[in-house]
Design a protein around this motif. Structure first.
Motif, PDB file in Angstrom:
ATOM      1  N   PHE A   1      -4.127  -6.012   5.408  1.00 38.45           N
ATOM      2  CA  PHE A   1      -3.149  -5.881   4.336  1.00 38.45           C
ATOM      3  C   PHE A   1      -2.621  -7.243   3.898  1.00 38.45           C
ATOM      4  O   PHE A   1      -2.540  -7.536   2.705  1.00 38.45           O
ATOM      5  CB  PHE A   1      -1.984  -4.992   4.784  1.00 38.45           C
ATOM      6  CG  PHE A   1      -0.727  -5.232   4.008  1.00 38.45           C
ATOM      7  CD1 PHE A   1      -0.617  -4.854   2.676  1.00 38.45           C
ATOM      8  CD2 PHE A   1       0.360  -5.889   4.592  1.00 38.45           C
ATOM      9  CE1 PHE A   1       0.529  -5.111   1.948  1.00 38.45           C
ATOM     10  CE2 PHE A   1       1.503  -6.149   3.875  1.00 38.45           C
ATOM     11  CZ  PHE A   1       1.598  -5.755   2.541  1.00 38.45           C
TER      12      PHE A   1
ATOM     13  N   SER B   1       8.366  -1.788   5.676  1.00 40.52           N
ATOM     14  CA  SER B   1       8.091  -1.303   7.027  1.00 40.52           C
ATOM     15  C   SER B   1       8.938  -0.075   7.359  1.00 40.52           C
ATOM     16  O   SER B   1      10.029   0.129   6.808  1.00 40.52           O
ATOM     17  CB  SER B   1       8.344  -2.411   8.051  1.00 40.52           C
ATOM     18  OG  SER B   1       9.703  -2.797   8.052  1.00 40.52           O
TER      19      SER B   1
ATOM     20  N   GLN C   1       8.722  -2.791  15.621  1.00 40.56           N
ATOM     21  CA  GLN C   1       7.434  -2.632  14.952  1.00 40.56           C
ATOM     22  C   GLN C   1       6.562  -3.889  15.042  1.00 40.56           C
ATOM     23  O   GLN C   1       5.346  -3.793  15.140  1.00 40.56           O
ATOM     24  CB  GLN C   1       7.629  -2.268  13.474  1.00 40.56           C
ATOM     25  CG  GLN C   1       8.011  -0.823  13.227  1.00 40.56           C
ATOM     26  CD  GLN C   1       9.501  -0.574  13.342  1.00 40.56           C
ATOM     27  OE1 GLN C   1      10.287  -1.186  12.626  1.00 40.56           O
ATOM     28  NE2 GLN C   1       9.889   0.328  14.232  1.00 40.56           N
TER      29      GLN C   1
ATOM     30  N   LYS D   1      -2.424  -3.465  13.971  1.00 42.93           N
ATOM     31  CA  LYS D   1      -1.444  -2.392  13.785  1.00 42.93           C
ATOM     32  C   LYS D   1      -1.575  -1.810  12.380  1.00 42.93           C
ATOM     33  O   LYS D   1      -1.552  -2.538  11.383  1.00 42.93           O
ATOM     34  CB  LYS D   1      -0.032  -2.926  13.985  1.00 42.93           C
ATOM     35  CG  LYS D   1       1.072  -1.905  13.713  1.00 42.93           C
ATOM     36  CD  LYS D   1       2.441  -2.547  13.822  1.00 42.93           C
ATOM     37  CE  LYS D   1       3.556  -1.582  13.439  1.00 42.93           C
ATOM     38  NZ  LYS D   1       3.659  -0.446  14.389  1.00 42.93           N
ATOM     39  N   ASP D   2      -1.738  -0.490  12.282  1.00 43.17           N
ATOM     40  CA  ASP D   2      -1.839   0.158  10.974  1.00 43.17           C
ATOM     41  C   ASP D   2      -0.489   0.200  10.289  1.00 43.17           C
ATOM     42  O   ASP D   2       0.553   0.496  10.914  1.00 43.17           O
ATOM     43  CB  ASP D   2      -2.359   1.592  11.128  1.00 43.17           C
ATOM     44  CG  ASP D   2      -3.859   1.645  11.398  1.00 43.17           C
ATOM     45  OD1 ASP D   2      -4.540   0.654  11.087  1.00 43.17           O
ATOM     46  OD2 ASP D   2      -4.330   2.671  11.911  1.00 43.17           O
ATOM     47  N   VAL D   3      -0.483  -0.095   8.993  1.00 38.95           N
ATOM     48  CA  VAL D   3       0.742  -0.029   8.198  1.00 38.95           C
ATOM     49  C   VAL D   3       0.480   0.818   6.962  1.00 38.95           C
ATOM     50  O   VAL D   3      -0.611   0.782   6.379  1.00 38.95           O
ATOM     51  CB  VAL D   3       1.241  -1.427   7.776  1.00 38.95           C
ATOM     52  CG1 VAL D   3       1.794  -2.184   8.974  1.00 38.95           C
ATOM     53  CG2 VAL D   3       0.133  -2.243   7.108  1.00 38.95           C
ATOM     54  N   ARG D   4       1.487   1.566   6.561  1.00 39.46           N
ATOM     55  CA  ARG D   4       1.398   2.392   5.357  1.00 39.46           C
ATOM     56  C   ARG D   4       1.959   1.586   4.191  1.00 39.46           C
ATOM     57  O   ARG D   4       3.079   1.091   4.264  1.00 39.46           O
ATOM     58  CB  ARG D   4       2.180   3.684   5.529  1.00 39.46           C
ATOM     59  CG  ARG D   4       1.870   4.742   4.475  1.00 39.46           C
ATOM     60  CD  ARG D   4       2.584   6.023   4.772  1.00 39.46           C
ATOM     61  NE  ARG D   4       2.163   7.091   3.869  1.00 39.46           N
ATOM     62  CZ  ARG D   4       2.989   7.963   3.330  1.00 39.46           C
ATOM     63  NH1 ARG D   4       4.287   7.890   3.577  1.00 39.46           N
ATOM     64  NH2 ARG D   4       2.533   8.921   2.539  1.00 39.46           N
TER      65      ARG D   4
ATOM     66  N   LEU E   1       4.512  -3.587   1.002  1.00 39.74           N
ATOM     67  CA  LEU E   1       4.858  -3.016   2.305  1.00 39.74           C
ATOM     68  C   LEU E   1       6.359  -2.973   2.461  1.00 39.74           C
ATOM     69  O   LEU E   1       7.045  -3.975   2.278  1.00 39.74           O
ATOM     70  CB  LEU E   1       4.260  -3.855   3.442  1.00 39.74           C
ATOM     71  CG  LEU E   1       4.815  -3.555   4.850  1.00 39.74           C
ATOM     72  CD1 LEU E   1       4.377  -2.175   5.327  1.00 39.74           C
ATOM     73  CD2 LEU E   1       4.387  -4.616   5.848  1.00 39.74           C
TER      74      LEU E   1
ATOM     75  N   TYR F   1      -0.106  -4.729  -3.985  1.00 36.74           N
ATOM     76  CA  TYR F   1       0.253  -4.154  -2.697  1.00 36.74           C
ATOM     77  C   TYR F   1       1.737  -4.397  -2.393  1.00 36.74           C
ATOM     78  O   TYR F   1       2.296  -5.426  -2.754  1.00 36.74           O
ATOM     79  CB  TYR F   1      -0.569  -4.777  -1.573  1.00 36.74           C
ATOM     80  CG  TYR F   1      -2.054  -4.568  -1.687  1.00 36.74           C
ATOM     81  CD1 TYR F   1      -2.679  -3.496  -1.065  1.00 36.74           C
ATOM     82  CD2 TYR F   1      -2.844  -5.457  -2.413  1.00 36.74           C
ATOM     83  CE1 TYR F   1      -4.053  -3.307  -1.150  1.00 36.74           C
ATOM     84  CE2 TYR F   1      -4.216  -5.278  -2.508  1.00 36.74           C
ATOM     85  CZ  TYR F   1      -4.816  -4.196  -1.888  1.00 36.74           C
ATOM     86  OH  TYR F   1      -6.163  -4.017  -1.990  1.00 36.74           O
TER      87      TYR F   1
ATOM     88  N   TYR G   1      -0.156   5.901  -1.635  1.00 39.88           N
ATOM     89  CA  TYR G   1       0.060   5.405  -0.280  1.00 39.88           C
ATOM     90  C   TYR G   1      -1.289   5.290   0.424  1.00 39.88           C
ATOM     91  O   TYR G   1      -2.098   6.224   0.408  1.00 39.88           O
ATOM     92  CB  TYR G   1       0.970   6.348   0.508  1.00 39.88           C
ATOM     93  CG  TYR G   1       2.390   6.403   0.004  1.00 39.88           C
ATOM     94  CD1 TYR G   1       3.275   5.358   0.251  1.00 39.88           C
ATOM     95  CD2 TYR G   1       2.851   7.510  -0.706  1.00 39.88           C
ATOM     96  CE1 TYR G   1       4.587   5.410  -0.201  1.00 39.88           C
ATOM     97  CE2 TYR G   1       4.155   7.570  -1.154  1.00 39.88           C
ATOM     98  CZ  TYR G   1       5.023   6.521  -0.908  1.00 39.88           C
ATOM     99  OH  TYR G   1       6.312   6.575  -1.354  1.00 39.88           O
ATOM    100  N   LYS G   2      -1.520   4.141   1.022  1.00 42.56           N
ATOM    101  CA  LYS G   2      -2.735   3.914   1.772  1.00 42.56           C
ATOM    102  C   LYS G   2      -2.387   3.265   3.113  1.00 42.56           C
ATOM    103  O   LYS G   2      -1.282   2.732   3.287  1.00 42.56           O
ATOM    104  CB  LYS G   2      -3.697   3.009   0.996  1.00 42.56           C
ATOM    105  CG  LYS G   2      -4.218   3.622  -0.298  1.00 42.56           C
ATOM    106  CD  LYS G   2      -5.156   4.799  -0.029  1.00 42.56           C
ATOM    107  CE  LYS G   2      -5.742   5.346  -1.315  1.00 42.56           C
ATOM    108  NZ  LYS G   2      -6.651   6.500  -1.060  1.00 42.56           N
ATOM    109  N   THR G   3      -3.329   3.288   4.025  1.00 44.23           N
ATOM    110  CA  THR G   3      -3.131   2.679   5.348  1.00 44.23           C
ATOM    111  C   THR G   3      -4.182   1.607   5.590  1.00 44.23           C
ATOM    112  O   THR G   3      -5.366   1.817   5.308  1.00 44.23           O
ATOM    113  CB  THR G   3      -3.217   3.750   6.451  1.00 44.23           C
ATOM    114  OG1 THR G   3      -2.211   4.750   6.233  1.00 44.23           O
ATOM    115  CG2 THR G   3      -3.004   3.118   7.822  1.00 44.23           C
TER     116      THR G   3
END
Length: 283
Positions: A86, A110, A125, A57-60, A108, A106, A78-80
């Protein structure tokens, strides 16, 4: 920190709903709760397990070359990434793969599926991980607003801010230092209202931030998926204040100063009276 006066935060152990509502919540002050049943996440949530369950699952995420992230200066990008990648990177001190530098930090926070409309909800999510986490039942189900997954690199420090809604930070893994400032210190912090705080991750850590509506639902902006906009009444009051200050600009400087001071005096009298009454009622 060395020059600031510190006050111990009360600690409660083996807190259930009755104890929380009787001894903790009415005081409207920060508290540390130990021994709360958070479920099997306490044993299961290793880096490997999180990566396996969270999958591709992609997370920003926020990525910064320095651990002190600053929202005003925007010293992050901001990266994905896929969730498992991650988590792996966030747990590392040096990275073989990176965006900016090999010791980048890093973070996160959500988000909902539709970031402009939906609050974060762990059960939506990350349903496979949500099974491991038990939300403390300290509030009514219809008061629930969001459950925010927070994961950060060791050493990451989040900017000072305040939350509009009541909330619990459940630190599942790792250690975190939380610094809180009383609402009475507002004028010294370049902000206004509620308990200010910032966090410093002393280790790689995973936490769930559960927010709930402690005011009537109509008090909040319905178009606020983050739950960080001021209550509507406060927003309207601040807008009215801006209009009043604009009106004062029509007066000569000495008159503007005099009536401005009268406005300040009225506000101080009203807020101090409200605070005094709340204290008498045990709030």
């Amino acid at each position: 920190m060395e020059n600031q006066r510190t006050t111990p935060v009360p600690m409660f152990t083996e807190v259930d709903r009755n104890i929380f509502l009787r001894d903790v919540y009415p005081k409207r002050r920060p508290a540390v709760l130990r021994g709360v049943n958070l479920g099997p996440c306490l044993e299961k949530w290793t880096v490997g397990y999180l990566g396996q369950k969270g999958g591709d699952k992609d997370v920003r995420i926020h990525v910064s070359t320095v651990p002190q992230m600053d929202f005003l200066q925007k010293n992050f990008v901001y990266k994905t990434l896929p969730f498992h990648e991650f988590v792996k990177r966030a747990a590392e001190k040096k990275h073989s793969e990176f965006f900016l530098c090999d010791d980048e930090s890093y973070y996160l926070r959500s988000l909902g599926e539709d970031v402009r409309k939906e609050p974060a909800d762990l059960s939506k999510q990350f349903p496979s991980l949500a099974e491991d986490f038990h939300i403390p039942q300290f509030f009514e189900p219809d008061q629930f607003f969001s459950s925010v997954f927070r994961i950060s690199s060791c050493g990451l420090q989040l900017w000072t801010h305040y939350d509009v809604m009541d909330n619990l930070l459940a630190q599942v893994t790792g250690r975190k230092r939380v610094v809180l400032y009383s609402p009475q210190d507002a004028l010294h912090l370049y902000l206004s209202a509620l308990w200010f705080h910032n966090t410093l991750a002393l280790q790689f850590g995973v936490g769930i931030n559960v927010f709930w509506r402690h005011l009537p639902a109509e008090s909040y902006d319905k178009k606020d998926p983050y739950g960080n906009k001021d209550p509507l009444a406060a927003t309207w009051a601040l807008q009215a204040l801006e209009r009043a200050l604009h009106t004062l600009d029509k007066l000569p400087p000495d008159h503007r100063d005099f009536y401005g001071r009268r406005m300040i005096q009225r506000i101080q009298q009203r807020t101090r009276l409200a605070l005094s009454n709340a204290t008498k009622e045990g709030l």
